[in-house]
Design a protein around this motif. Structure first.
Motif, short mmCIF file in Angstrom:
data_model
loop_
_atom_site.label_atom_id
_atom_site.label_comp_id
_atom_site.label_asym_id
_atom_site.label_seq_id
_atom_site.Cartn_x
_atom_site.Cartn_y
_atom_site.Cartn_z
N CYS A 1 0.96 -1.40 0.07
CA CYS A 1 0.09 0.00 0.00
C CYS A 1 0.98 1.18 0.01
O CYS A 1 1.96 1.32 0.70
CB CYS A 1 -0.90 0.13 1.29
N ARG B 1 -6.80 1.15 -5.61
CA ARG B 1 -7.90 1.24 -4.67
C ARG B 1 -7.72 2.03 -3.26
O ARG B 1 -6.60 1.76 -2.84
CB ARG B 1 -8.46 -0.21 -4.54
N THR B 2 -8.62 2.79 -2.97
CA THR B 2 -8.49 3.57 -1.71
C THR B 2 -8.92 2.77 -0.46
O THR B 2 -9.74 1.90 -0.68
CB THR B 2 -9.58 4.59 -1.69
N ARG C 1 -3.88 3.62 -0.04
CA ARG C 1 -4.14 3.29 -1.23
C ARG C 1 -3.25 2.00 -1.74
O ARG C 1 -1.99 1.77 -1.41
CB ARG C 1 -3.75 4.26 -2.43
N THR C 2 -4.21 1.05 -2.37
CA THR C 2 -3.48 -0.34 -2.52
C THR C 2 -2.55 -0.13 -3.75
O THR C 2 -2.46 0.73 -4.58
CB THR C 2 -4.69 -1.49 -2.94
N ASP D 1 -12.98 1.98 -1.60
CA ASP D 1 -13.04 0.77 -2.15
C ASP D 1 -12.81 -0.30 -1.11
O ASP D 1 -13.30 -1.30 -1.42
CB ASP D 1 -12.10 0.67 -3.35
N VAL D 2 -11.84 -0.12 -0.02
CA VAL D 2 -11.57 -1.32 0.65
C VAL D 2 -11.79 -0.73 2.08
O VAL D 2 -11.19 0.22 2.40
CB VAL D 2 -10.01 -1.95 0.40
N ASP E 1 -2.90 -1.41 -6.52
CA ASP E 1 -3.64 -1.38 -8.01
C ASP E 1 -4.42 -0.08 -7.72
O ASP E 1 -5.20 0.25 -8.66
CB ASP E 1 -4.17 -2.57 -8.07
N SER F 1 -3.72 -7.43 -5.52
CA SER F 1 -3.95 -6.77 -6.73
C SER F 1 -5.04 -7.71 -7.44
O SER F 1 -4.69 -8.71 -7.59
CB SER F 1 -2.74 -6.35 -7.56
N SER F 2 -5.83 -7.09 -7.97
CA SER F 2 -7.02 -7.82 -8.67
C SER F 2 -6.43 -8.46 -10.26
O SER F 2 -5.58 -7.67 -10.67
CB SER F 2 -8.39 -7.26 -8.81
#
Length: 352
Positions: A247, A272-273, A267-268, A306-307, A270, A351-352
């Motif tokens: 992160c 995402r917040t 933030r990840t 997002d997360v 990839d 990460s997706s």
């Protein structure tokens, strides 16, 4: 001494002693997988000297409790990675090509001792736990930070807090919905009850931290180190775990009014917040549904994260877990926190 069967019947009593995983080694030598953290179903059965099917039956009946305390079922890439890290699982005694694998932490193994009825080893563990639990109560030291009366009060307050959250407040909510001329009075009463609930929780946390300060020298291992942290150290620990797992923009908000209900934002890898709530509660505490509702509003409505991670050093009530699942919050309970701290990456951060 208290009959050891009380642990078979009372989940509250089981939760109160789950931090004493050192008892396992005192009763019998416990073998762990090469990662030093987990065992398989077969290894649990070997430790308690019962058939594997007996372990599976306990898991079937108490899956939620065991999962909250660290049991995981690995599948797919997680299973492949786990097997790769524990190479000796691939020998002749380990089934090849299996679709899933249940793994248990020391905390889950101790939990199992309080659910297995027909194991002499499990019975010895229960007896040892209750003997350790009762001894300080029989011989309280005059200079203890927390006296016997205070311990009883603390346990009573924890139970009363749950009663308020699960029964009294919902009942008042229903009355408010259907009330007529007494609407204003009922609203005032409900607010008073909720304030009492908040005060009891705060008092409970303060008492448990005093007691925890006494017991720091006796604590060992990862979760023992975490239990010894204050709230600021705990937030920094979680922030370091986020950074370790890729992160960026990790920011601690310091628990001040400006955090808008979130302790850490990030933030990840990839993009995402991430919004995080950190609670270093006493092990016997549970995250209540009202506490989860507040974080849901803060993370998903105000921050639009997002997360959303609710990281706690204790378990979550069934109601709070249901709210978390419904609202998309990842509940990082005590067992999962221990695994995360030991190097296991949270699935939701990958990460997706």
């Amino acid at each position: 001494m208290i009959d050891e069967s009380v642990l078979l019947e009372s989940r509250t009593m089981r939760t109160s002693v789950l931090g004493r995983t050192e008892v396992l080694d005192k009763v019998k030598a416990l073998s762990l997988l090469p990662d030093g953290l987990h065992v398989t179903t077969a290894m649990v059965a070997m430790y308690y000297e019962v058939a594997e099917n007996a372990i599976r039956q306990v898991v079937k009946r108490h899956r939620q409790e065991l999962t909250e305390n660290g049991m995981r079922t690995l599948r797919g890439s997680d299973l492949q990675r786990f097997e790769s890290d524990n190479l000796y699982l691939s020998n002749e005694s380990y089934p090849q090509g299996r679709a899933h694998l249940a793994v248990y932490t020391r905390r889950t193994i101790l939990n199992m001792a309080m659910l297995l009825r027909d194991s002499e080893v499990a019975r010895s563990v229960r007896t040892y736990l209750l003997d350790r639990e009762e001894s300080p109560r029989q011989r309280p030291a005059p200079n203890d930070v927390e006296s016997l009366d205070e311990r009883i009060t603390r346990l009573s307050e924890a139970s009363f807090t749950k009663l308020l959250g699960r029964t009294v407040v919902p009942m008042l909510n229903a009355l408010v919905e259907t009330s007529g001329e007494h609407h204003r009075e009922l609203l005032s009463l409900r607010n008073d009850v909720q304030q009492i609930q908040i005060k009891l929780v705060e008092h409970d946390v303060q008492l448990s931290r005093l007691q925890r300060g006494q017991d720091v020298k006796a604590l060992t291992g990862i979760i023992g180190t975490i239990d010894a942290m204050n709230w600021r150290e705990f937030e920094e620990h979680v922030a370091q775990l986020l950074r370790r797992d890729g992160c960026t923009d990790v920011e601690l908000h310091g628990g001040h009014g400006g955090d808008r209900g979130v302790d850490i934002s990030a933030r990840t890898a990839d993009g995402r917040t991430v919004a995080v709530q950190c609670k270093n509660f006493a092990p016997f505490r549970h995250v209540l549904s009202g506490e989860m509702q507040k974080f849901l509003g803060a993370s998903k409505v105000i921050h639009e994260a997002d997360v959303a991670l609710y990281v706690a050093t204790c378990a979550f009530t069934r109601e709070s877990l249901a709210l978390a699942a419904q609202g998309g919050v990842t509940a990082v309970h005590r067992g999962l926190l221990e695994a995360w701290s030991a190097g296991v990456q949270l699935q939701v951060l990958r990460s997706s």
